[in-house]
Scaffold this motif. Structure first.
Motif, PDB file in Angstrom:
ATOM      1  N   ARG A   1       0.979  -1.134   0.330  1.00 35.01           N
ATOM      2  CA  ARG A   1       0.132  -0.344  -0.221  1.00 35.01           C
ATOM      3  C   ARG A   1       0.387   0.907  -0.487  1.00 35.01           C
ATOM      4  O   ARG A   1       2.305   1.202   0.481  1.00 35.01           O
ATOM      5  CB  ARG A   1      -0.808   0.326   0.935  1.00 35.01           C
ATOM      6  N   GLU A   2       0.532   2.693  -0.317  1.00 34.25           N
ATOM      7  CA  GLU A   2       1.105   3.649  -0.790  1.00 34.25           C
ATOM      8  C   GLU A   2       0.491   4.757  -0.178  1.00 34.25           C
ATOM      9  O   GLU A   2      -0.830   4.457  -0.314  1.00 34.25           O
ATOM     10  CB  GLU A   2       1.349   4.221  -2.277  1.00 34.25           C
ATOM     11  N   ALA A   3       0.314   5.723   0.195  1.00 35.70           N
ATOM     12  CA  ALA A   3       0.306   6.729   1.107  1.00 35.70           C
ATOM     13  C   ALA A   3       1.078   8.204   1.161  1.00 35.70           C
ATOM     14  O   ALA A   3       1.970   8.676   1.280  1.00 35.70           O
ATOM     15  CB  ALA A   3      -0.447   6.465   2.556  1.00 35.70           C
ATOM     16  N   LEU A   4       0.416   9.282   0.491  1.00 37.28           N
ATOM     17  CA  LEU A   4       0.982  10.414   0.339  1.00 37.28           C
ATOM     18  C   LEU A   4      -0.036  11.267   1.833  1.00 37.28           C
ATOM     19  O   LEU A   4      -1.148  11.246   1.847  1.00 37.28           O
ATOM     20  CB  LEU A   4       0.026  11.214  -0.704  1.00 37.28           C
ATOM     21  N   ILE A   5       1.301  11.793   2.704  1.00 33.79           N
ATOM     22  CA  ILE A   5       0.359  12.469   4.005  1.00 33.79           C
ATOM     23  C   ILE A   5       1.328  13.668   3.873  1.00 33.79           C
ATOM     24  O   ILE A   5       2.387  13.350   3.686  1.00 33.79           O
ATOM     25  CB  ILE A   5       1.310  11.393   4.916  1.00 33.79           C
ATOM     26  N   GLN A   6       0.174  14.116   4.191  1.00 32.18           N
ATOM     27  CA  GLN A   6       0.223  15.864   4.610  1.00 32.18           C
ATOM     28  C   GLN A   6      -0.042  16.270   6.258  1.00 32.18           C
ATOM     29  O   GLN A   6      -1.520  16.077   6.442  1.00 32.18           O
ATOM     30  CB  GLN A   6      -0.400  17.015   4.126  1.00 32.18           C
TER      31      GLN A   6
ATOM     32  N   ASP B   1      -1.943  17.545  -6.508  1.00 32.15           N
ATOM     33  CA  ASP B   1      -0.695  17.733  -7.390  1.00 32.15           C
ATOM     34  C   ASP B   1       0.006  16.019  -7.193  1.00 32.15           C
ATOM     35  O   ASP B   1       0.544  15.503  -8.146  1.00 32.15           O
ATOM     36  CB  ASP B   1       0.277  18.943  -7.081  1.00 32.15           C
ATOM     37  N   ALA B   2       0.721  16.138  -6.169  1.00 28.67           N
ATOM     38  CA  ALA B   2       0.948  14.615  -6.135  1.00 28.67           C
ATOM     39  C   ALA B   2       0.241  13.307  -6.289  1.00 28.67           C
ATOM     40  O   ALA B   2       0.981  12.654  -7.179  1.00 28.67           O
ATOM     41  CB  ALA B   2       1.416  14.534  -4.747  1.00 28.67           C
ATOM     42  N   ARG B   3      -0.421  13.586  -6.928  1.00 28.86           N
ATOM     43  CA  ARG B   3      -1.187  12.531  -6.886  1.00 28.86           C
ATOM     44  C   ARG B   3      -1.341  12.009  -8.494  1.00 28.86           C
ATOM     45  O   ARG B   3      -1.523  11.232  -8.719  1.00 28.86           O
ATOM     46  CB  ARG B   3      -2.926  12.387  -6.537  1.00 28.86           C
ATOM     47  N   LYS B   4      -1.417  13.127  -9.300  1.00 32.20           N
ATOM     48  CA  LYS B   4      -1.506  13.213 -10.580  1.00 32.20           C
ATOM     49  C   LYS B   4      -0.032  12.165 -11.196  1.00 32.20           C
ATOM     50  O   LYS B   4       0.006  11.566 -12.243  1.00 32.20           O
ATOM     51  CB  LYS B   4      -0.280  14.804 -11.106  1.00 32.20           C
TER      52      LYS B   4
ATOM     53  N   THR C   1      -0.285   8.091  -8.666  1.00 28.84           N
ATOM     54  CA  THR C   1      -1.876   8.033  -8.733  1.00 28.84           C
ATOM     55  C   THR C   1      -2.316   6.441  -7.750  1.00 28.84           C
ATOM     56  O   THR C   1      -3.760   6.407  -7.246  1.00 28.84           O
ATOM     57  CB  THR C   1      -2.115   7.398 -10.153  1.00 28.84           C
ATOM     58  N   GLN C   2      -1.815   6.050  -7.210  1.00 32.60           N
ATOM     59  CA  GLN C   2      -2.571   4.325  -6.405  1.00 32.60           C
ATOM     60  C   GLN C   2      -1.467   5.040  -5.035  1.00 32.60           C
ATOM     61  O   GLN C   2      -2.409   4.419  -4.110  1.00 32.60           O
ATOM     62  CB  GLN C   2      -1.264   3.232  -6.430  1.00 32.60           C
ATOM     63  N   ALA C   3      -1.530   6.258  -4.515  1.00 34.39           N
ATOM     64  CA  ALA C   3      -1.203   6.414  -3.032  1.00 34.39           C
ATOM     65  C   ALA C   3      -2.757   6.454  -3.140  1.00 34.39           C
ATOM     66  O   ALA C   3      -3.437   7.319  -3.378  1.00 34.39           O
ATOM     67  CB  ALA C   3      -0.640   7.596  -3.208  1.00 34.39           C
ATOM     68  N   HIS C   4      -3.013   6.884  -1.703  1.00 33.17           N
ATOM     69  CA  HIS C   4      -3.879   6.942  -1.015  1.00 33.17           C
ATOM     70  C   HIS C   4      -3.496   8.432  -0.205  1.00 33.17           C
ATOM     71  O   HIS C   4      -2.348   8.163   0.566  1.00 33.17           O
ATOM     72  CB  HIS C   4      -4.200   5.998   0.277  1.00 33.17           C
ATOM     73  N   ALA C   5      -4.991   9.966  -0.435  1.00 29.72           N
ATOM     74  CA  ALA C   5      -4.515  10.317   0.285  1.00 29.72           C
ATOM     75  C   ALA C   5      -4.867  11.301   1.401  1.00 29.72           C
ATOM     76  O   ALA C   5      -6.026  10.450   1.621  1.00 29.72           O
ATOM     77  CB  ALA C   5      -4.945  12.100  -0.714  1.00 29.72           C
TER      78      ALA C   5
ATOM     79  N   SER D   1     -13.891  14.939  -1.303  1.00 31.24           N
ATOM     80  CA  SER D   1     -14.148  13.833  -1.143  1.00 31.24           C
ATOM     81  C   SER D   1     -12.873  12.582  -1.645  1.00 31.24           C
ATOM     82  O   SER D   1     -12.692  11.407  -0.707  1.00 31.24           O
ATOM     83  CB  SER D   1     -15.279  12.781  -1.666  1.00 31.24           C
ATOM     84  N   ASP D   2     -11.710  12.432  -2.299  1.00 30.03           N
ATOM     85  CA  ASP D   2     -10.864  11.469  -2.085  1.00 30.03           C
ATOM     86  C   ASP D   2      -9.413  12.240  -1.383  1.00 30.03           C
ATOM     87  O   ASP D   2      -8.763  11.120  -1.247  1.00 30.03           O
ATOM     88  CB  ASP D   2     -10.187  12.110  -3.887  1.00 30.03           C
ATOM     89  N   ILE D   3      -9.723  13.261  -0.462  1.00 29.25           N
ATOM     90  CA  ILE D   3      -8.432  13.574   0.623  1.00 29.25           C
ATOM     91  C   ILE D   3      -9.267  13.418   2.019  1.00 29.25           C
ATOM     92  O   ILE D   3     -10.477  13.248   1.991  1.00 29.25           O
ATOM     93  CB  ILE D   3      -8.560  14.951   0.345  1.00 29.25           C
TER      94      ILE D   3
END
Length: 448
Positions: free
Chosen positions: A377-382, A402-405, A408-412, A428-430
């Motif tokens: 699994r991948e995640a983008l975390i702010q 912008d990072a999800r571009k 694309t597989q990472a959960h934000a 809703s996607d964050i």
């Protein structure tokens, strides 16, 4: 210093018997991940004073609870002035002394040896390998980071040892230590419990997770933590690597820990030293950074990229091993709650086994973390301490989108310290998650 075999045997006997007859110490249970591989020794590593010895006793207590008699467990610390000058050839006598005390365990039952500070004995690695090969035992090793670093254990044990890293308390471990650990999932807790958790998290971000620092007043805590850092720099870096320019190391530590969660460039630091008239090579500075990481004082992460060159030429982001160290080195006079929260999130990701980097987006934004977990699994975390304004929330979300571009597989995910005002909105996607829930590994999310 020991002079005869009989004196060595006497000390061995006394220490074995004392350890087997003493009461199990009362201790806070640690949540340390253990590799499950048969036939390997376990090397317990980590920064000084993080709780490695206590963790050895926890492992012993688990064996006792599972039914192993105390005589089948051997805890032995080599940090004893009576053992000064001990050589590897003397270590076999420890095994012989134990089996003379408990002959019924030899070959018939599986004993467990917990050898603490064994790195004080030159040549201990050969003994440890032979012990694994010749006796029916499980072997646990621990020691200071000065001579038992992860890569050294891997090389000296020739693949016979795996590692378990003990860090300062996680948020959950700190709550357990003070008697506040929740017994239910986050979303099932009362409003009063949520408020208590928010208060405890503020305390955790300020005082950190070193066990001895818990509950101390600010001045005493700072004195204790500064002593930890000073001892680490002297013993685990300066003396160990025979540094000829220790002041450069101290300047680097001030720069790194005084800018927690900030970017660090060897090239810029080198240029700054050169402008002061300090002659030191870039290769030396790279070595110093690696020494500090080897000693577990800090962690650095690289930019998220498949290119090795991109990782090398871009600055690294640097985080202290513990949030309690931030106030010791920061000169801004600010609370730095955001940096402390970011540091806490990083270390929780590492505890969870994630590979972590930071992201620089095509649009020029930065996302604090890209995490790849062991299951893929991948995640983008702010991470943001305060999103009380729509402008702040919009800025943080823009970076994630912008990072999800690219990823694309990472959960934000946006991790925040306090609940947002009810009039704020987000896509809703964050996923918006409170830090107190995320750090407890209860993924409680807000939804519109």
């Amino acid at each position: 210093m020991l002079f005869s075999d009989s004196q060595i045997d006497s000390v061995y006997t006394e220490k074995i018997v004392d350890a087997q007859t003493r009461s199990m110490p009362v201790m806070t249970r640690r949540d340390v991940w253990l590799p499950q591989v048969q036939g390997k020794a376990l090397a317990v590593i980590g920064m000084r004073r993080a709780g490695k010895t206590t963790f050895l006793w926890q492992l012993m207590a688990q064996r006792v609870q599972a039914g192993t008699p105390r005589e089948g467990l051997v805890y032995f610390s080599f940090e004893d002035e009576r053992l000064a000058g001990l050589q590897a050839s003397d270590l076999d006598r420890l095994v012989q002394t134990y089996y003379r005390l408990h002959p019924e365990w030899r070959d018939q039952r599986r004993a467990a040896f917990y050898l603490d500070e064994i790195q004080l004995v030159p040549g201990w690695e050969t003994f440890a390998r032979r012990l694994l090969d010749s006796e029916n035992i499980d072997l646990y090793l621990s020691g200071s980071s000065a001579r038992m670093l992860s890569r050294e254990v891997a090389s000296s044990m020739r693949g016979r040892a795996l590692e378990a890293t003990v860090t300062p308390f996680s948020f959950r471990e700190m709550l357990r230590h003070i008697g506040h650990e929740p017994t239910q999932e986050w979303y099932k807790l009362t409003k009063a419990s949520h408020s208590q958790l928010a208060h405890d998290l503020d305390q955790y971000l300020e005082q950190g997770g070193f066990p001895e620092a818990q509950g101390l007043d600010t001045r005493s805590r700072h004195a204790l933590l500064r002593n930890y850092v000073d001892v680490l720099l002297l013993r685990d870096v300066i003396e160990r690597h025979n540094l000829s320019q220790p002041q450069v190391l101290r300047w680097m530590v001030q720069q790194l820990l005084g800018n927690a969660a900030g970017s660090f460039s060897i090239n810029k630091f080198h240029a700054d030293l050169k402008s002061r008239g300090v002659a030191v090579g870039k290769d030396t500075l790279h070595q110093l950074l690696s020494y500090l990481e080897d000693a577990f004082l800090l962690t650095s992460i690289s930019i998220c990229s498949s290119s090795v060159r991109q990782k090398q030429v871009n600055p690294r982001k640097v985080y202290p091993v513990d949030t309690g160290l931030i106030a010791l080195f920061d000169r801004s006079g600010k609370a730095n709650t955001g940096h402390a929260l970011e540091c806490a999130v990083l270390h929780q990701l590492l505890r969870n086994g994630a590979e972590v980097s930071y992201v620089h987006t095509p649009g020029g934004f930065e996302v604090d973390f890209h995490a790849r977990y062991p299951d893929g699994r991948e995640a983008l975390i702010q991470v943001c301490a305060d999103i009380s304004s729509q402008d702040t929330l919009t800025r943080e979300i823009r970076a994630l989108q912008d990072a999800r571009k690219q990823l694309t597989q990472a959960h934000a995910q946006l991790i925040v310290l306090m609940p947002p005002p009810s009039d704020l909105s987000w896509p809703s996607d964050i996923e918006l998650t409170l830090a107190s829930a995320w750090l407890l590994n209860d993924q409680m999310s807000h939804s519109n």
